[in-house]
Design a protein around this motif. Structure first.
Motif, PDB file in Angstrom:
ATOM      1  N   GLU A 146       0.818  -1.208   0.000  1.00  0.00           N
ATOM      2  CA  GLU A 146       0.000   0.000   0.000  1.00  0.00           C
ATOM      3  C   GLU A 146       0.848   1.252   0.000  1.00  0.00           C
ATOM      4  OE1 GLU A 146      -2.833   2.484   3.036  1.00  0.00           O
ATOM      5  OE2 GLU A 146      -2.451   0.393   3.439  1.00  0.00           O
ATOM      6  N   ARG A 147       1.856   1.252   0.850  1.00  0.00           N
ATOM      7  CA  ARG A 147       2.747   2.407   0.915  1.00  0.00           C
ATOM      8  C   ARG A 147       4.125   1.932   1.340  1.00  0.00           C
ATOM      9  NH1 ARG A 147       0.277   5.150   6.373  1.00  0.00           N
ATOM     10  NH2 ARG A 147       1.232   3.698   7.779  1.00  0.00           N
ATOM     11  N   SER A 148       5.067   2.376   0.641  1.00  0.00           N
ATOM     12  CA  SER A 148       6.434   2.033   0.987  1.00  0.00           C
ATOM     13  C   SER A 148       7.142   3.329   1.346  1.00  0.00           C
ATOM     14  CB  SER A 148       7.109   1.345  -0.198  1.00  0.00           C
ATOM     15  OG  SER A 148       8.413   0.977   0.152  1.00  0.00           O
ATOM     16  N   GLU A 149       7.670   3.390   2.544  1.00  0.00           N
ATOM     17  CA  GLU A 149       8.340   4.594   3.026  1.00  0.00           C
ATOM     18  C   GLU A 149       9.840   4.325   2.993  1.00  0.00           C
ATOM     19  OE1 GLU A 149       4.878   5.742   6.144  1.00  0.00           O
ATOM     20  OE2 GLU A 149       6.066   3.949   6.469  1.00  0.00           O
ATOM     21  N   HIS A 150      10.521   4.990   2.121  1.00  0.00           N
ATOM     22  CA  HIS A 150      11.898   4.667   1.778  1.00  0.00           C
ATOM     23  C   HIS A 150      12.903   5.366   2.692  1.00  0.00           C
ATOM     24  CE1 HIS A 150      10.179   2.794  -1.740  1.00  0.00           C
ATOM     25  NE2 HIS A 150       9.547   3.906  -2.010  1.00  0.00           N
ATOM     26  N   LEU A 151      13.105   4.829   3.883  1.00  0.00           N
ATOM     27  CA  LEU A 151      14.052   5.432   4.811  1.00  0.00           C
ATOM     28  C   LEU A 151      15.495   5.124   4.431  1.00  0.00           C
ATOM     29  CD1 LEU A 151      14.183   7.213   7.298  1.00  0.00           C
ATOM     30  CD2 LEU A 151      14.252   5.151   8.692  1.00  0.00           C
ATOM     31  N   ARG A 152      15.716   4.009   3.779  1.00  0.00           N
ATOM     32  CA  ARG A 152      17.084   3.607   3.433  1.00  0.00           C
ATOM     33  C   ARG A 152      17.834   4.692   2.644  1.00  0.00           C
ATOM     34  NH1 ARG A 152      20.379   0.666  -0.148  1.00  0.00           N
ATOM     35  NH2 ARG A 152      21.650  -0.892   0.926  1.00  0.00           N
ATOM     36  N   PRO A 153      17.271   5.261   1.564  1.00  0.00           N
ATOM     37  CA  PRO A 153      18.011   6.307   0.846  1.00  0.00           C
ATOM     38  C   PRO A 153      18.213   7.574   1.674  1.00  0.00           C
ATOM     39  CG  PRO A 153      15.884   5.908  -0.207  1.00  0.00           C
ATOM     40  CD  PRO A 153      16.043   4.884   0.870  1.00  0.00           C
ATOM     41  N   VAL A 154      17.290   7.857   2.579  1.00  0.00           N
ATOM     42  CA  VAL A 154      17.463   9.014   3.457  1.00  0.00           C
ATOM     43  C   VAL A 154      18.659   8.783   4.377  1.00  0.00           C
ATOM     44  CG1 VAL A 154      16.439  10.297   5.395  1.00  0.00           C
ATOM     45  CG2 VAL A 154      15.066   9.786   3.366  1.00  0.00           C
ATOM     46  N   LEU A 155      18.739   7.609   4.974  1.00  0.00           N
ATOM     47  CA  LEU A 155      19.867   7.314   5.867  1.00  0.00           C
ATOM     48  C   LEU A 155      21.189   7.276   5.106  1.00  0.00           C
ATOM     49  CD1 LEU A 155      18.429   4.743   8.413  1.00  0.00           C
ATOM     50  CD2 LEU A 155      18.795   7.202   8.668  1.00  0.00           C
ATOM     51  N   ALA A 156      21.167   6.815   3.870  1.00  0.00           N
ATOM     52  CA  ALA A 156      22.383   6.836   3.060  1.00  0.00           C
ATOM     53  C   ALA A 156      22.854   8.274   2.850  1.00  0.00           C
ATOM     54  CB  ALA A 156      22.136   6.149   1.715  1.00  0.00           C
ATOM     55  N   ALA A 157      21.922   9.175   2.565  1.00  0.00           N
ATOM     56  CA  ALA A 157      22.272  10.587   2.360  1.00  0.00           C
ATOM     57  C   ALA A 157      22.735  11.238   3.658  1.00  0.00           C
ATOM     58  CB  ALA A 157      21.072  11.339   1.779  1.00  0.00           C
ATOM     59  N   VAL A 158      22.065  10.939   4.762  1.00  0.00           N
ATOM     60  CA  VAL A 158      22.470  11.493   6.059  1.00  0.00           C
ATOM     61  C   VAL A 158      23.875  10.998   6.410  1.00  0.00           C
ATOM     62  CG1 VAL A 158      22.011  11.435   8.557  1.00  0.00           C
ATOM     63  CG2 VAL A 158      20.131  11.853   6.944  1.00  0.00           C
ATOM     64  N   ALA A 159      24.133   9.723   6.224  1.00  0.00           N
ATOM     65  CA  ALA A 159      25.451   9.164   6.535  1.00  0.00           C
ATOM     66  C   ALA A 159      26.541   9.831   5.694  1.00  0.00           C
ATOM     67  CB  ALA A 159      25.452   7.655   6.309  1.00  0.00           C
ATOM     68  N   GLU A 160      26.237  10.127   4.450  1.00  0.00           N
ATOM     69  CA  GLU A 160      27.200  10.774   3.551  1.00  0.00           C
ATOM     70  C   GLU A 160      27.509  12.203   3.983  1.00  0.00           C
ATOM     71  OE1 GLU A 160      26.585  12.457  -0.813  1.00  0.00           O
ATOM     72  OE2 GLU A 160      26.574  10.266  -0.765  1.00  0.00           O
ATOM     73  N   ARG A 161      26.488  12.923   4.493  1.00  0.00           N
ATOM     74  CA  ARG A 161      26.640  14.341   4.843  1.00  0.00           C
ATOM     75  C   ARG A 161      26.988  14.567   6.316  1.00  0.00           C
ATOM     76  NH1 ARG A 161      22.664  13.704   1.018  1.00  0.00           N
ATOM     77  NH2 ARG A 161      22.448  15.273  -0.598  1.00  0.00           N
TER      78      ARG A 161
END
Length: 174
Positions: free
Chosen positions: A11-26
């Motif tokens: 129904e809904r997929s909330e994509h936290l993985r790419p957010v955490l990848a970006a946070v980890a990078e910055r």
């Protein structure tokens, strides 16, 4: 077979993985991370995969009946110059998350925003990584968790009893 067909795609997929990848990078070594309670389980799963396991973080508490609890959690981060807010899985129309962001925008300055929309493309269920500077004394003096205006939305009794679960109980916190 019917249940499988009826449930695909999710129904809904909330994509936290790419957010955490970006946070980890910055992320910088002195950064703190506040994890909105709805993102707690996903954060705890993905954080070690992005080297965030040794990062200082605050796992937000769930409080569907007293939204001021969210603001009190955020007040622990006052005077920090770099605080990441990681959020997803906002509930009740995202009223708690919107309250928190309004409060943070009052006491601090939003420096960066990362947003990954959910499959339903609704703002309340997107995944976010928001960087705040909470070190400006002039902004901090404007309000506090105890006096910031809060409206407590009506909550169904069953949701009030069962609306909080997951990371808090798994960590032995209430």
């Amino acid at each position: 077979v019917f249940a499988t067909l009826a449930a695909l795609p999710p129904e809904r997929s909330e994509h936290l993985r790419p957010v955490l990848a970006a946070v980890a990078e910055r992320r910088q070594p002195e950064d703190d991370i506040y994890v909105y309670y709805g993102a707690g389980q996903s954060f705890m799963y993905y954080a070690p995969r992005f080297g965030l396991d040794r990062t200082r973080f605050v796992l937000g508490r769930c409080s569907v009946t007293d939204p001021r609890v969210y603001l009190r959690d955020l007040d622990r981060l006052r005077r920090k110059s770099r605080v990441w807010i990681v959020a997803t899985h906002a509930r009740l129309g995202a009223t708690g998350l919107l309250l928190m962001l309004g409060y943070l925008d009052t006491i601090g300055r939003r420096v960066e925003s990362i947003e990954v929309p959910a499959t339903l493309n609704l703002p309340s269920i997107a995944a976010y990584g928001l960087l705040y500077d909470l070190s400006d004394e002039a902004r901090l003096s404007k309000t506090s968790a105890e006096i910031y205006p809060v409206q407590t939305p009506p909550v169904d009794a069953d949701f009030a009893e069962w609306g909080c679960y997951g990371t808090q109980s798994a960590l032995g916190r209430s």
